[in-house]
Design a protein around this motif. Structure first.
Motif, PDB file in Angstrom:
ATOM      1  N   HIS A  31       0.825  -1.197   0.000  1.00  0.00           N
ATOM      2  CA  HIS A  31       0.000   0.000   0.000  1.00  0.00           C
ATOM      3  C   HIS A  31       0.863   1.251   0.000  1.00  0.00           C
ATOM      4  O   HIS A  31       0.637   2.198  -0.767  1.00  0.00           O
ATOM      5  CB  HIS A  31      -0.913  -0.021   1.242  1.00  0.00           C
ATOM      6  N   GLU A  35       1.113   4.176  -2.881  1.00  0.00           N
ATOM      7  CA  GLU A  35       0.824   5.555  -2.513  1.00  0.00           C
ATOM      8  C   GLU A  35       2.020   6.449  -2.838  1.00  0.00           C
ATOM      9  O   GLU A  35       1.878   7.564  -3.351  1.00  0.00           O
ATOM     10  CB  GLU A  35       0.493   5.621  -1.014  1.00  0.00           C
ATOM     11  N   THR A  56      -0.770   8.947   5.489  1.00  0.00           N
ATOM     12  CA  THR A  56      -2.147   8.514   5.257  1.00  0.00           C
ATOM     13  C   THR A  56      -2.532   7.350   6.166  1.00  0.00           C
ATOM     14  O   THR A  56      -3.714   7.059   6.361  1.00  0.00           O
ATOM     15  CB  THR A  56      -2.361   8.049   3.797  1.00  0.00           C
ATOM     16  N   PHE A  57      -1.522   6.722   6.659  1.00  0.00           N
ATOM     17  CA  PHE A  57      -1.849   5.578   7.532  1.00  0.00           C
ATOM     18  C   PHE A  57      -2.067   5.997   8.976  1.00  0.00           C
ATOM     19  O   PHE A  57      -2.712   5.316   9.744  1.00  0.00           O
ATOM     20  CB  PHE A  57      -0.708   4.539   7.496  1.00  0.00           C
ATOM     21  N   PHE A  63      -2.474   1.462  14.064  1.00  0.00           N
ATOM     22  CA  PHE A  63      -3.183   0.847  12.958  1.00  0.00           C
ATOM     23  C   PHE A  63      -3.145  -0.676  13.071  1.00  0.00           C
ATOM     24  O   PHE A  63      -4.160  -1.351  12.931  1.00  0.00           O
ATOM     25  CB  PHE A  63      -2.541   1.324  11.655  1.00  0.00           C
TER      26      PHE A  63
END
Lengths: 895, 114
Positions: A31, A35, A56-57, A63
């Protein structure tokens, strides 16, 4: 459908955690790469592209946590994870963890070990097929008092032939025997044995491991030349010979054929019985009034005890046909004899059951104290960990999270404590069994750590885990996050609720300790009273040694008398010997023969059936040798086989019972069905059976008595030589052995020992019990004191601020320490009051076990309260002293 | 980047993922991109909530996952809709319609009894 997939997913999550973590990492990497590429295409520089992608994470760990949380199995996986954290946390505080585990191990281990006794003895059914159909047969006779009497051979044969309610009626009596050597290097050995009816093993439902039991008809005179041996004898004397069946072995000099070997754990009528011989029942020559056979029976399926009893009563009326040639049969018929049934298990385990439950209850108390102790420690720890709890709650952990946090530690500690406890119990089984022997407990062969005991240990562990978690858990619910984080929780002793919880724990610990220590104290006083009990004779410097003259070579009365008189003559010549006597019953020696005694012309007594009394056959020197005082009349003269005299002597208790206030001399008594004997002397009371019982009402007969039906004089086949000596006991016993060997090398001596040891052993039971209770009490006191100290120390530590303020305002250190100590004593005082009330209630249960001590004995109660007050004082004084030693400035600053 | 973006509720996110996957199997990044594109940039999926949502949906059996290679020769995890997931999509879509029409009724109400 979805439930299945969900479950599968979560199980996979549980088991393949690592792989899932790796895959998650790879997914995140992909990911981020995509990105970053997109950002590069938008025109950002490489570093900026990567940073924007990472942003963005959000926080990556957070997370991952969320992903994991979404994947979690709920409570179970949380618990597993918490357990790992718990292990780490506990490992960081080894003192606390070890203390808790050891406390729990002691409690759970002790309880499990005791439960193995309770289970094996009281709860487990007898190890025979359909054991609830097995009953013990006895009779009540209106004149025999509240006790029961057993069966005679006539009654046994009557029941066997005529009753319809039983699959079989069997009977036995003790009959020890000399086993001849089976190998060149063996000598004769004396073993315990039993004479049984032919259907004995069939009624019990036990098959021998080798060979067979007895067949019908083998219990008749001339046909009973067989023997069944125990497994142990087969191993030890016959080397486990697989061809043992059919071999011959001498029993009391009579060769018998071995027909069977019993399985290893067969233990009826007793663990120590090594051989079983058939009785010689002769329908033509019975002794209906000689009630010396113990009867057992197997009820037919579906027949109740009541119906069987009625059937036996019906059959009993036909006794006359089986009582050939015995004059006593007529008197027997006149008495109101009624059959009495009792389950075989109750007859074996009944008597000590109360004792056993009492011991078990005491150990449970120790367990409760241990749990309370641990709960207190955990509570204190939980209060210290309030910050962590509050933080977790603030981060959204929720009640479930807090629950798992607290549960994980207590579950872990309980499991470790329980496991260690079970190991302790297994290791202590030998001690438990030897204690059981000291307490004369039956069925010890059925005692062990088996499935029900392990189940009990598991249940106890679960109970402990719940118990020690409950209070900290209840506290956790009420934790106010904001309050804790602001530090308001460190107000006066942490607020009212925690203080109440702590006080409750302390009070209950002390109350339990009071109950336990009081019981122990009562038992100790009872034991001391027992020591004071006069056995009725002087036991110091007296030894006894017993011989049995086998019937084969010593059949006639005069032959026996010659042997015994020679023994006495030789013994008198041993250096240091003062007195020598013969008796068939040594006080406290376990040779018990009670006979039904008929007393002549005693008015108002329906004594046709006779009452059981202790009976002994003694020679003229007996009372002098044992220093039993002669109160009235005279003792027996020289005994002569040609002229047996019909004289008897009685003990004071016997005389008081039948002729209160007057002399018994000249009165007559007789054994049921025998000749009349004239009383020529009265002697002091002697306790023949046990120190806790009242003195035996004894009748003494001479060794030489007239034989039955005009045969020559008869003597008991086994007599003990009792010797009072100034010399050493060991040497005297060796000398006696040499004398007997010189007279007849094939006759062993047995039951040798000093009478002092017998007196000592008689209180063995009470002693073992007292030791057990003392250990339990000490453990409880220690646990209580340690727990009390821990809680007090904690209370003081969180009051530091308050105490600092007080000292700054002018309180002296002495005031501080006094205030804290008094506080501790007040709490302890409440516990003592409650505990004393409980102790008064529960000590009523001890009634049957105490000797000479009232259950509400004031001395014991006050001593217990005193001891606990002292313990409480010390436990509160030490932290108080420390608190007072703190500098006020320090205390005010600390947080 | 000042754009007018609306926040996405968790439940709605799942609905959108279901819809995207109903057209073709896709990896996580692709799903986020697709939602952003088709919503004309009105919805920006928080990537941190995407994967937990996908995990939950996988646990409930609405999607399955498998590793494949992309056209750029990278390894990526692709998610695909299951038949159960399709039913779920239909259900949630119907629910969404009901909620929005109810809200519209209230917004169009001009007063007085209905």
């Amino acid at each position: 459908m979805s439930l299945y997939t969900e479950a599968r997913e979560r199980l996979r999550a549980l088991f393949f955690r690592n792989r899932q973590e790796q895959e998650l990492n790879e997914e995140v990497r992909f990911h981020l790469a995509m990105e970053t590429e997109a950002n590069l295409r938008k025109g950002l520089g490489p570093a900026e592209a990567r940073r924007q992608a990472a942003l963005t994470f959000g926080a990556v760990e957070r997370f991952k946590e969320e992903v994991r949380a979404a994947r979690s199995l709920g409570l179970v996986e949380d618990l597993v994870r918490e357990l790992r954290y718990a292990v780490r946390r506990l490992a960081r505080e080894p003192a606390f963890s070890v203390a808790v585990i050891v406390t729990l191990a002691l409690g759970i281990g002790g309880t499990t070990a005791m439960f193995s006794l309770v289970n094996g003895i009281l709860l487990a059914p007898l190890p025979y097929p359909e054991p609830d159909r097995l009953v013990r047969l006895t009779h009540t006779a209106s004149s025999a008092g509240p006790g029961t009497v057993d069966l005679s051979d006539a009654i046994v044969m009557l029941y066997q032939t005529e009753t319809r309610a039983f699959d079989g009626v069997a009977a036995w009596r003790s009959d020890d025997g000399d086993l001849g050597p089976s190998a060149a290097d063996q000598t004769a050995v004396r073993v315990r044995g039993a004479r049984v009816t032919a259907n004995f093993f069939d009624v019990l439902g036990v098959r021998p491991a080798l060979g067979r039991g007895f067949v019908p008809g083998e219990d008749r005179p001339g046909k009973n030349g067989v023997v069944v041996l125990s497994h142990r004898i087969w191993q030890e004397r016959l080397e486990g010979d697989p061809d043992a069946i059919g071999r011959q072995i001498d029993v009391n000099d009579v060769p018998r054929t071995i027909v069977g070997i019993m399985p290893p754990r067969f233990a009826y009528p007793a663990r120590q019985v090594e051989l079983w011989l058939p009785l010689a029942l002769d329908p033509a020559r019975t002794h209906p009034a000689r009630l010396n056979l113990i009867g057992i029976g197997r009820l037919k399926r579906g027949v109740s005890s009541e119906a069987a009893r009625a059937d036996l009563a019906r059959v009993l009326t036909n006794l006359g046909e089986y009582a050939q040639g015995d004059a006593s049969a007529a008197t027997w018929q006149e008495t109101h004899v009624a059959p009495h049934l009792q389950s075989l298990r109750d007859s074996i385990v009944g008597p000590p059951s109360k004792l056993l439950w009492f011991v078990f209850g005491s150990v449970l108390l120790v367990l409760l104290v241990a749990c309370t102790n641990v709960a207190g420690l955990l509570l204190v720890r939980a209060e210290r960990a309030q910050m962590e709890i509050a933080a977790r709650a603030a981060l959204g952990s929720g009640f479930r999270g807090i629950l798992t946090l607290m549960l994980s530690e207590s579950v872990l500690l309980s499991v470790l404590g329980g496991g260690t406890g079970v190991l302790l119990a297994v290791a202590s089984m030998r001690v438990v069994r030897s204690m059981g022997t000291a307490l004369s407990l039956p069925r010890l062969e059925d005692v062990g750590i088996d499935a029900p005991v392990l189940l009990f240990a598991l249940g106890t562990t679960v109970f402990c885990a719940l118990f020690v978690s409950v209070i900290p858990l209840l506290r956790a619910r009420r934790v106010s996050i904001a309050q804790v984080l602001r530090g308001a929780g460190t107000g006066p002793a942490g607020g009212r609720a925690p203080q109440r919880a702590r006080h409750t724990l302390v009070v209950s610990q002390i109350a339990l300790a009071v109950v336990l220590v009081t019981s122990s104290g009562l038992m100790t006083r009872s034991l001391l009273r027992l020591y004071d009990v006069q056995p009725g004779f002087e036991a110091e410097h007296v030894v006894a040694s017993r011989v049995l003259l086998p019937y084969a070579r010593y059949g006639g009365g005069d032959v026996r008398l010659n042997f015994f008189q020679a023994m006495v003559r030789e013994a008198q010549a041993i250096p240091g010997v003062r007195d020598v006597a013969l008796t068939d019953r040594v006080p406290l020696g376990g040779h018990g023969l009670d006979m039904a005694i008929d007393v002549e012309d005693v008015s108002g007594q329906a004594n046709a059936g006779g009452t059981d009394h202790a009976v002994a056959h003694v020679d003229g020197h007996y009372f002098k040798t044992l220093r039993i005082p002669l109160l009235r009349g005279r003792t027996f003269g020289v005994q002569d086989a040609a002229l047996p005299v019909d004289e008897a002597m009685v003990s004071r208790a016997f005389a008081e019972r039948y002729w209160p206030g007057t002399s018994p001399l000249g009165r007559r008594v007789r054994p049921l069905g025998g000749r009349w004997y004239t009383i020529v002397g009265e002697v002091g009371d002697v306790r023949y059976d046990g120190l806790e019982d009242p003195p035996s009402e004894t009748v003494y007969f001479p060794i030489v008595v007239a034989g039955q039906q005009g045969t020559s004089a008869s003597l008991p086949p086994a007599l003990s030589l009792v010797v009072r000596t100034d010399g050493g006991e060991g040497e005297t016993l060796s000398a006696i052995r040499r004398i007997v060997a010189a007279l007849d090398p094939t006759i062993p001596t047995y039951d040798e020992g000093s009478l002092q040891r017998l007196v000592h052993d008689a209180s063995a039971r009470a002693r073992a019990l007292t030791v057990l209770l003392a250990v339990a009490s000490v453990v409880t006191l220690l646990l209580g004191a340690v727990g009390l100290y821990g809680i007090m120390a904690y209370s003081v530590s969180i009051r530091r601020r308050e105490l600092g303020i007080r000292m700054a305002l002018g309180a002296r250190p002495a005031d501080i320490s006094r205030m804290v100590s008094l506080h501790g004593l007040r709490v302890a005082g409440v516990g003592i009051v409650i505990g004393t009330a409980c102790a008064l209630a529960t000590s009523q249960l001890l009634r049957g076990l105490l000797y000479g001590v009232s259950p509400t004995d004031l001395v014991t109660l006050s001593a217990t309260s005193g001891a606990l007050l002292v313990a409480a004082f010390i436990a509160s004084w030490i932290p108080a002293h420390r608190a007072a030693a703190v500098h006020p400035a320090e205390a005010l600053q600390s947080q | 980047m000042t754009q007018d973006r609306s926040d996405l509720l968790q439940g709605t996110l799942e609905l959108l993922i279901l819809k995207v996957l109903s057209l073709e199997p896709m990896h996580g990044w692709g799903i986020a991109q697709r939602i952003q594109q088709v919503s004309r940039d009105r919805f920006q999926v928080n990537h941190g909530s995407l994967y937990p949502a996908l995990q939950k949906m996988s646990g409930k059996g609405w999607v399955t996952a498998g590793w494949r290679t992309t056209e750029n020769n990278r390894r990526a995890r692709y998610y695909a809709l299951t038949p159960v997931g399709e039913k779920q999509l239909a259900k949630e879509r119907a629910e969404w319609e009901r909620s929005t029409s109810a809200v519209n009724w209230i917004l169009d109400w001009t007063g007085g009894t209905v």
